[in-house]
Scaffold this motif. Structure first.
Motif, PDB file in Angstrom:
ATOM      1  N   LEU A 193       0.824  -1.197   0.000  1.00 13.16           N
ATOM      2  CA  LEU A 193       0.000   0.000   0.000  1.00 13.16           C
ATOM      3  C   LEU A 193       0.869   1.262   0.000  1.00 13.16           C
ATOM      4  O   LEU A 193       1.870   1.350   0.731  1.00 13.16           O
ATOM      5  N   ALA A 194       0.484   2.238  -0.821  1.00 13.93           N
ATOM      6  CA  ALA A 194       1.255   3.477  -0.930  1.00 13.93           C
ATOM      7  C   ALA A 194       1.380   4.183   0.414  1.00 13.93           C
ATOM      8  O   ALA A 194       2.428   4.767   0.732  1.00 13.93           O
ATOM      9  N   ASP A 195       0.326   4.135   1.242  1.00 15.58           N
ATOM     10  CA  ASP A 195       0.379   4.787   2.553  1.00 15.58           C
ATOM     11  C   ASP A 195       1.486   4.209   3.424  1.00 15.58           C
ATOM     12  O   ASP A 195       2.141   4.927   4.190  1.00 15.58           O
ATOM     13  N   VAL A 196       1.691   2.897   3.301  1.00 10.13           N
ATOM     14  CA  VAL A 196       2.756   2.253   4.076  1.00 10.13           C
ATOM     15  C   VAL A 196       4.118   2.762   3.631  1.00 10.13           C
ATOM     16  O   VAL A 196       4.979   3.141   4.450  1.00 10.13           O
ATOM     17  N   LEU A 197       4.338   2.813   2.303  1.00 14.37           N
ATOM     18  CA  LEU A 197       5.623   3.265   1.779  1.00 14.37           C
ATOM     19  C   LEU A 197       5.823   4.755   1.999  1.00 14.37           C
ATOM     20  O   LEU A 197       6.945   5.209   2.250  1.00 14.37           O
ATOM     21  N   ASN A 198       4.756   5.539   1.892  1.00 15.53           N
ATOM     22  CA  ASN A 198       4.872   6.982   2.140  1.00 15.53           C
ATOM     23  C   ASN A 198       5.446   7.248   3.524  1.00 15.53           C
ATOM     24  O   ASN A 198       6.377   8.042   3.696  1.00 15.53           O
ATOM     25  N   LYS A 199       4.873   6.583   4.514  1.00 11.31           N
ATOM     26  CA  LYS A 199       5.294   6.815   5.888  1.00 11.31           C
ATOM     27  C   LYS A 199       6.654   6.177   6.179  1.00 11.31           C
ATOM     28  O   LYS A 199       7.475   6.743   6.912  1.00 11.31           O
ATOM     29  N   GLN A 202       9.096   8.308   4.131  1.00 14.77           N
ATOM     30  CA  GLN A 202       8.878   9.736   4.322  1.00 14.77           C
ATOM     31  C   GLN A 202       8.991  10.502   3.004  1.00 14.77           C
ATOM     32  O   GLN A 202       9.695  11.500   2.893  1.00 14.77           O
ATOM     33  N   VAL A 203       8.269  10.017   2.001  1.00 17.29           N
ATOM     34  CA  VAL A 203       8.252  10.654   0.689  1.00 17.29           C
ATOM     35  C   VAL A 203       6.812  10.829   0.238  1.00 17.29           C
ATOM     36  O   VAL A 203       5.893  10.197   0.774  1.00 17.29           O
ATOM     37  N   ASP A 204       6.612  11.683  -0.753  1.00 20.88           N
ATOM     38  CA  ASP A 204       5.287  11.939  -1.298  1.00 20.88           C
ATOM     39  C   ASP A 204       4.793  10.726  -2.080  1.00 20.88           C
ATOM     40  O   ASP A 204       5.584   9.941  -2.610  1.00 20.88           O
ATOM     41  N   LYS A 205       3.476  10.590  -2.177  1.00 20.86           N
ATOM     42  CA  LYS A 205       2.880   9.464  -2.900  1.00 20.86           C
ATOM     43  C   LYS A 205       3.330   9.438  -4.355  1.00 20.86           C
ATOM     44  O   LYS A 205       3.473   8.365  -4.955  1.00 20.86           O
ATOM     45  N   LYS A 206       3.569  10.610  -4.958  1.00 18.23           N
ATOM     46  CA  LYS A 206       4.015  10.649  -6.350  1.00 18.23           C
ATOM     47  C   LYS A 206       5.360   9.945  -6.519  1.00 18.23           C
ATOM     48  O   LYS A 206       5.605   9.310  -7.543  1.00 18.23           O
ATOM     49  N   VAL A 207       6.214  10.068  -5.521  1.00 14.83           N
ATOM     50  CA  VAL A 207       7.517   9.386  -5.572  1.00 14.83           C
ATOM     51  C   VAL A 207       7.315   7.876  -5.505  1.00 14.83           C
ATOM     52  O   VAL A 207       7.948   7.109  -6.243  1.00 14.83           O
ATOM     53  N   VAL A 208       6.428   7.436  -4.621  1.00 16.61           N
ATOM     54  CA  VAL A 208       6.127   6.006  -4.505  1.00 16.61           C
ATOM     55  C   VAL A 208       5.546   5.492  -5.815  1.00 16.61           C
ATOM     56  O   VAL A 208       5.934   4.430  -6.309  1.00 16.61           O
TER      57      VAL A 208
END
Length: 220
Positions: A193-199, A202-208
């Protein structure tokens, strides 16, 4: 008190068994065979009467691996799946070919300690310790040098020389497995999940989204 040395011996043997990753063999050999109908923690054994010398021979290291990929490296495995004679013996090997600038990206081997010897070229190698120490150990290796990667720690090898490089790794498991960090994080299907990788990063969802859309190369 005269029983104390025996008690200590039993404790030592029990401890050694508890920390063993590949079980000790109970016979001279157990050449692996595949049975698609049954899943076990390991491989079934070939009938010893049908075993030949060819079962203990692996020819996969004779020729260079194809490094025509984004990583410019190729790992040729001699694990139990490729070399059935290794079954239950607790050892395996790998050949790693590097083109100029070639990288064997950070993997974490779940079931092995690895020792690497450089046959040709110059490699920058290193491993990352666990959170307890949170440190990195790196070294430049030349032809003939040997480096050890402790069990399960993330490590890497990079060709920093001016020629192709070649290394061989000996591994302390007949089926060590490998988890390549970039592939495991960004190439999974279904994805993390993008939310997991975002946190986590510590990067923006666009980076993920960008990273998950990339072609993550597998050099194995």
């Amino acid at each position: 008190m005269k029983f104390l040395p025996i008690s200590l011996l039993i404790l030592a043997l029990a401890t050694a068994t508890a920390f063993a990753y590949d079980l000790s063999p109970l016979q001279d050999f157990c050449v692996a065979i595949n049975d698609p109908k049954v899943f076990v923690n390991g491989k079934f054994c070939k009938n010893p009467k049908q075993v030949t010398a060819d079962d203990f021979l692996f020819k996969g290291f004779r020729y260079p691996g194809n490094t025509a990929n984004w990583l410019r490296s190729k790992v040729t495995r001699a694990f139990v799946d490729q070399f059935p004679g290794l079954n239950t013996l607790g050892i395996s090997m790998a050949r790693i070919d590097f083109a100029l600038g070639g990288l064997n990206p950070p993997p974490t081997p779940p079931r092995e300690t690895a020792i690497l010897v450089v046959a040709e070229g110059t490699l920058l190698v290193g491993f990352i310790t666990s959170n307890q120490l949170n440190n990195t150990f790196t070294k430049v290796l030349c032809k003939g040098d040997v480096f050890v990667f402790p069990i399960s720690l993330i490590h890497f090898q990079l060709n920093i020389g001016k020629t192709p490089a070649l290394a061989f790794a000996a591994l302390s498991s007949h089926n060590p497995g490998v988890i390549t960090i970039p592939n495991a994080v960004f190439r999974l299907k279904p994805p993390i999940l993008a939310d997991v990788l975002n946190k986590a990063f510590q990067v923006d969802k666009k980076v993920v989204d960008y990273l998950q859309a990339q072609f993550w190369c597998d050099n194995n």
